[in-house]
Motif scaffolding. Structure first.
Motif, PDB file in Angstrom:
ATOM      1  N   UNK A 179      49.924  41.656  -9.121  1.00  0.00           N
ATOM      2  CA  UNK A 179      49.850  40.745  -7.978  1.00  0.00           C
ATOM      3  C   UNK A 179      50.187  39.312  -8.377  1.00  0.00           C
ATOM      4  N   UNK A 180      49.724  38.888  -9.548  1.00  0.00           N
ATOM      5  CA  UNK A 180      49.942  37.492  -9.960  1.00  0.00           C
ATOM      6  C   UNK A 180      51.429  37.149 -10.055  1.00  0.00           C
ATOM      7  N   UNK A 181      52.253  37.943 -10.776  1.00  0.00           N
ATOM      8  CA  UNK A 181      53.684  37.613 -10.804  1.00  0.00           C
ATOM      9  C   UNK A 181      54.330  37.638  -9.425  1.00  0.00           C
ATOM     10  N   UNK A 182      53.937  38.604  -8.583  1.00  0.00           N
ATOM     11  CA  UNK A 182      54.521  38.686  -7.242  1.00  0.00           C
ATOM     12  C   UNK A 182      54.165  37.458  -6.413  1.00  0.00           C
ATOM     13  N   UNK A 183      52.922  37.013  -6.489  1.00  0.00           N
ATOM     14  CA  UNK A 183      52.507  35.822  -5.736  1.00  0.00           C
ATOM     15  C   UNK A 183      53.228  34.580  -6.251  1.00  0.00           C
ATOM     16  N   UNK A 184      53.320  34.434  -7.571  1.00  0.00           N
ATOM     17  CA  UNK A 184      54.017  33.280  -8.140  1.00  0.00           C
ATOM     18  C   UNK A 184      55.474  33.244  -7.694  1.00  0.00           C
ATOM     19  N   UNK A 185      56.129  34.397  -7.781  1.00  0.00           N
ATOM     20  CA  UNK A 185      57.538  34.459  -7.381  1.00  0.00           C
ATOM     21  C   UNK A 185      57.703  34.166  -5.897  1.00  0.00           C
ATOM     22  N   UNK A 186      56.806  34.730  -5.052  1.00  0.00           N
ATOM     23  CA  UNK A 186      56.908  34.509  -3.618  1.00  0.00           C
ATOM     24  C   UNK A 186      56.684  33.066  -3.227  1.00  0.00           C
ATOM     25  N   UNK A 187      55.684  32.418  -3.827  1.00  0.00           N
ATOM     26  CA  UNK A 187      55.403  31.018  -3.503  1.00  0.00           C
ATOM     27  C   UNK A 187      56.514  30.097  -4.006  1.00  0.00           C
ATOM     28  N   UNK A 188      57.052  30.410  -5.190  1.00  0.00           N
ATOM     29  CA  UNK A 188      58.153  29.589  -5.702  1.00  0.00           C
ATOM     30  C   UNK A 188      59.378  29.713  -4.806  1.00  0.00           C
ATOM     31  N   UNK A 189      59.668  30.925  -4.361  1.00  0.00           N
ATOM     32  CA  UNK A 189      60.811  31.125  -3.465  1.00  0.00           C
ATOM     33  C   UNK A 189      60.616  30.370  -2.154  1.00  0.00           C
ATOM     34  N   UNK A 190      59.363  30.275  -1.703  1.00  0.00           N
ATOM     35  CA  UNK A 190      59.087  29.617  -0.428  1.00  0.00           C
ATOM     36  C   UNK A 190      59.150  28.101  -0.531  1.00  0.00           C
ATOM     37  N   UNK A 191      58.687  27.542  -1.643  1.00  0.00           N
ATOM     38  CA  UNK A 191      58.517  26.097  -1.706  1.00  0.00           C
ATOM     39  C   UNK A 191      59.554  25.364  -2.552  1.00  0.00           C
ATOM     40  N   UNK A 192      60.284  26.068  -3.390  1.00  0.00           N
ATOM     41  CA  UNK A 192      61.213  25.353  -4.250  1.00  0.00           C
ATOM     42  C   UNK A 192      62.413  24.835  -3.469  1.00  0.00           C
ATOM     43  N   UNK A 193      62.889  23.681  -3.872  1.00  0.00           N
ATOM     44  CA  UNK A 193      64.133  23.142  -3.317  1.00  0.00           C
ATOM     45  C   UNK A 193      65.321  23.442  -4.220  1.00  0.00           C
ATOM     46  N   UNK A 194      65.037  24.111  -5.349  1.00  0.00           N
ATOM     47  CA  UNK A 194      66.090  24.486  -6.265  1.00  0.00           C
ATOM     48  C   UNK A 194      66.715  25.810  -5.810  1.00  0.00           C
ATOM     49  N   UNK A 195      67.732  26.259  -6.526  1.00  0.00           N
ATOM     50  CA  UNK A 195      68.389  27.518  -6.201  1.00  0.00           C
ATOM     51  C   UNK A 195      67.471  28.673  -6.620  1.00  0.00           C
TER      52      UNK A 195
END
Length: 352
Positions: A320-336
């Motif tokens: 769950x931890x990697x999935x949550x980290x990846x999902x939140x980064x995809x949602x909030x990052x302004x990078x590619x």
């Protein structure tokens, strides 16, 4: 201080040369990758042993970096004959630099193309079978192109078709023949680089057609000078495969890029576009519904693959931890996100 000023000037020059194609953060990530590549290159020159598969990646990147000066040289010699200059530059590198580097670094007294043929023949049924499977999957490209150009489908959803295609093509290869996928990603990177050069230099008859095809799938980060979206998809899938040699112990780490891009990002976009209503912020198009769908689909796919093939049994929270980290980064990052999310997802599995 001088080094910092020089680095800042270099970053500004690149962003001015290719406007809209990246942010300073993305450029720093690319520069870090090139620095890592350069360090590895230096170690091999100093005699550090290297696997032929890794050497093939070196040959590919090194050869691509030599193409622009070689092309300009032959362009001057042939009096502006673009097609002849491009062919001459490519052949000169393939016939001289590539075999010499392969012999010097990997100690293989054979042309890289012949080495690839011999590598394929070590497991002919499996490796040629994968090639046929990939060719069959690539037959979907004209269908995606037709949808994007003529049917008026939303571009964001059409682009996710490539992500789904990546899952179809690469997940089986990681699970049954990871070494061959390592080589295939290297070949794909070289082909992508050559195709982009054909497009940028507008080689007669080929360049304009490539531009027309790529324009259908280009997004706001792409421009006439440089199209980077397909490179980000390839590198996002390939970097964990290139990096992770202990895949038998942690296959989920090897699949980090393919799963985060092909499943998590795709589900987040589909659900967010069709059903999303709660924006995660007033300045973002991302939605809470899409983010949750991405996290849940990513966690479920990891649990399924672990149950089928992984010798290491992760606890639920460890998936769950990697999935949550990846999902939140995809949602909030302004990078590619195709470049940053796979690296974070990959690193989080190594840390477990």
């Amino acid at each position: 201080m001088q080094l910092s000023c020089g680095s800042a000037s270099f970053l500004r020059a690149i962003l001015q040369k290719f406007p809209g194609c990246g942010t300073p953060g993305e450029l720093i990530l690319v520069a870090s990758g090139l620095a890592l590549y350069g360090g590895n290159l230096l170690l091999t020159i100093l005699g550090n042993p290297i696997d032929p598969l890794d050497c093939m990646l070196q040959v590919g990147v090194f050869g691509l970096s030599l193409m622009p000066p070689a092309y300009k040289c032959f362009l001057w010699l042939t009096r502006d004959s673009k097609a002849t200059s491009f062919a001459a530059a490519f052949l000169s590198i393939m016939l001289t630099i590539a075999p010499a580097w392969f012999r010097l670094v990997a100690g293989v007294h054979r042309h890289p193309v012949l080495w690839v043929v011999n590598f394929m023949l070590e497991k002919p049924l499996l490796r040629f079978g994968l090639c046929l499977y990939w060719l069959a999957a690539l037959c979907l490209l004209p269908y995606l192109y037709s949808i994007a150009k003529h049917n008026g489908a939303p571009q964001i959803l059409v682009r996710k078709g490539y992500h789904i295609l990546a899952v179809m093509m690469f997940v089986p290869a990681v699970l049954i023949e990871k070494e061959f996928l390592h080589l295939a990603f290297t070949v794909a990177l070289v082909i992508f680089g050559l195709v982009e050069m054909l497009r940028i230099w507008q080689i007669p008859h080929i360049g304009p057609r490539i531009t027309e095809f790529m324009a259908v799938f280009a997004d706001h980060r792409d421009s006439d000078k440089l199209i980077v979206s397909h490179f980000s998809l390839l590198l996002g899938c390939a970097v964990p495969v290139w990096f992770h040699h202990g895949w038998r112990l942690r296959p989920l780490a090897t699949l980090a890029g393919i799963l985060s891009i092909g499943i998590g990002d795709t589900m987040a976009s589909y659900v967010g576009y069709n059903y999303g209503s709660w924006r995660i912020s007033s300045t973002s198009k991302k939605t809470v519904e899409g983010t949750m769908a991405g996290i849940m689909s990513l966690g479920f796919s990891c649990a399924l693959i672990q149950r089928l093939v992984s010798p290491i049994c992760f606890q639920t929270y460890q998936l769950a931890i990697p999935a949550v980290l990846a999902g939140l980064l995809e949602a909030y990052t302004s990078q590619m996100d195709n470049m940053f999310v796979p690296l974070v997802f990959y690193a989080s599995f190594l840390a477990m």
